[in-house]
Motif scaffolding. Structure first.
Motif, PDB file in Angstrom:
ATOM      1  N   ALA A 116       1.100  -1.410  -0.005  1.00 25.74           N
ATOM      2  CA  ALA A 116      -0.083  -0.219   0.012  1.00 25.74           C
ATOM      3  C   ALA A 116       0.280   1.031   0.124  1.00 25.74           C
ATOM      4  O   ALA A 116       1.851   1.248   0.177  1.00 25.74           O
ATOM      5  N   ARG A 117       0.612   2.160  -0.567  1.00 24.87           N
ATOM      6  CA  ARG A 117       1.287   3.701  -0.494  1.00 24.87           C
ATOM      7  C   ARG A 117       0.398   4.495   0.301  1.00 24.87           C
ATOM      8  O   ARG A 117      -0.737   4.125   0.562  1.00 24.87           O
ATOM      9  N   ARG A 118       0.835   5.708   0.871  1.00 25.29           N
ATOM     10  CA  ARG A 118       0.112   6.703   2.003  1.00 25.29           C
ATOM     11  C   ARG A 118       0.020   8.038   0.789  1.00 25.29           C
ATOM     12  O   ARG A 118       1.021   8.424   0.333  1.00 25.29           O
ATOM     13  N   LEU A 119      -1.100   7.934   1.368  1.00 27.58           N
ATOM     14  CA  LEU A 119      -1.687   9.339   0.935  1.00 27.58           C
ATOM     15  C   LEU A 119      -2.045   9.811   2.040  1.00 27.58           C
ATOM     16  O   LEU A 119      -2.717   9.804   3.901  1.00 27.58           O
ATOM     17  N   PHE A 120      -1.346  11.089   1.631  1.00 28.12           N
ATOM     18  CA  PHE A 120      -1.360  12.462   2.826  1.00 28.12           C
ATOM     19  C   PHE A 120      -1.684  13.317   2.181  1.00 28.12           C
ATOM     20  O   PHE A 120      -1.513  13.878   1.327  1.00 28.12           O
ATOM     21  N   THR A 121      -2.216  14.910   3.264  1.00 24.22           N
ATOM     22  CA  THR A 121      -2.904  16.555   2.752  1.00 24.22           C
ATOM     23  C   THR A 121      -1.556  17.009   3.583  1.00 24.22           C
ATOM     24  O   THR A 121      -0.847  16.357   4.672  1.00 24.22           O
ATOM     25  N   ALA A 122      -0.849  18.257   2.838  1.00 21.98           N
ATOM     26  CA  ALA A 122       0.273  18.612   3.186  1.00 21.98           C
ATOM     27  C   ALA A 122      -0.396  19.879   2.575  1.00 21.98           C
ATOM     28  O   ALA A 122      -1.003  20.504   2.505  1.00 21.98           O
ATOM     29  N   ILE A 123       0.411  20.916   4.071  1.00 22.02           N
ATOM     30  CA  ILE A 123      -0.118  22.291   3.866  1.00 22.02           C
ATOM     31  C   ILE A 123       0.877  22.981   5.072  1.00 22.02           C
ATOM     32  O   ILE A 123       1.762  22.400   5.325  1.00 22.02           O
ATOM     33  N   ARG A 124       1.122  24.400   4.224  1.00 21.72           N
ATOM     34  CA  ARG A 124       2.474  25.193   5.142  1.00 21.72           C
ATOM     35  C   ARG A 124       2.534  25.035   6.573  1.00 21.72           C
ATOM     36  O   ARG A 124       0.714  25.117   7.062  1.00 21.72           O
TER      37      ARG A 124
END
Length: 314
Positions: free
Chosen positions: A277-285
């Protein structure tokens, strides 16, 4: 007091690398950027740039100044978030970047949710691979990035960015149906995930281009099965990968989101443990997490994942 606009130009130069790139991003001329940075040097009283061939790089003092500029900008982002929170109606523009399969499977339902709950919020979406989108987030080209991380290939985690887990997306070995493809019978009958991989050692493969995290992961996976894949097709378009497998031209390593919950159209097999599995994520400053537009977008994405359940062959 130093001029904040000029400080931001110096910061842009650190993240974008060249005066020309800064000028293009901000719609200035390179000479104007150079002039502004020269004035900043006069304000600070020390050299901030030094020539390296035809380019320039930041001096140690400039790096110190950029670090303080980052702190100031983070504080201003918090102020912007507090002001937005104080308003009763969510407005403005949210700039989102997403890689292809998430853009296809997760973004449209999230946009539908956001349109219903915050009709005056304008969401601008750019399809872009994480290798470019995350630096763009640091450079303030985007407000939120949907990114991926492959097994055993952790992404750099700059202090200026914050990540939030979204889900894990299963990864599969995909190969053509046997008839007329040249795929050996033991490609499907081989015992165990590593043996199945090795059984496709002489078959053509489609992978993502050199320099991408997905390509690095795929090459490492194949080499761990003691073969060098015959890569005849390269593309970041995973729908093209799928089409090549469907029509018998290549084997591939495909994530579950390619099918978006629909039945698989080619034979799929599990990969070795630790590679599934690959990891999905959101990124912000850093400093943007309290902004209501960021919170609303993240919530809509979580609801999208939750509504269909975790990705997986169903």
């Amino acid at each position: 007091m130093f001029d904040l606009h000029r400080l931001r130009l110096l910061r842009e130069l650190k993240h974008r690398g060249t005066l020309a790139a800064v000028a293009t991003a901000l719609s200035y001329s390179p000479s104007s950027v150079s002039q502004q940075l020269s004035q900043l040097e006069t304000e600070v009283g020390v050299p901030l740039l030094e020539p390296v061939g035809r380019r320039v790089r930041l001096t140690q003092q400039a790096e110190i100044l950029v670090a303080h500029t980052e702190a100031v900008l983070e504080r201003l982002e918090r102020a912007e978030a507090d002001i937005a929170t104080s308003l009763t109606d969510l407005t403005g523009t949210l700039r989102v970047a997403s890689f292809q399969t998430a853009a296809l499977a997760l973004v449209p339902p999230a946009l539908t949710s956001l349109r219903a709950s915050h009709p005056r919020l304008r969401v601008h979406v750019t399809q872009m691979e994480p290798e470019r989108a995350l630096p763009g987030l640091l450079a303030r080209d985007f407000d939120l990035v949907i990114a991926e991380e492959y097994p055993g290939n952790p992404n750099p985690r700059p202090d200026e960015l914050e990540q939030e887990e979204l889900c894990h997306d299963p990864l599969w070995l995909a190969h053509p149906h046997r008839a007329g493809t040249g795929v050996a019978a033991d490609a499907t009958d081989a015992a165990g995930p590593t043996a199945r991989l090795r059984a496709l050692a002489d078959h053509p493969w489609v992978l993502e281009p050199e320099g991408t995290a997905a390509r690095h992961w795929a090459m490492t996976l194949c080499r761990s099965a003691d073969f060098e894949p015959d890569v005849r097709f390269e593309s970041t378009d995973l729908l093209l990968h799928l089409r090549l497998v469907e029509q018998g031209h290549a084997a591939a390593l495909l994530p579950d989101l390619v099918w978006d919950g629909c039945p698989a159209t080619v034979p799929l097999h599990q990969l070795p443990r630790g590679q599934r599995a690959r990891r999905l994520f959101t990124a912000i400053r850093r400093g943007r997490g309290r902004h209501p537009a960021i919170q609303a977008c993240r919530q809509a994405l979580r609801e999208t994942v939750g509504a269909s359940g975790p990705p997986g062959r169903r």
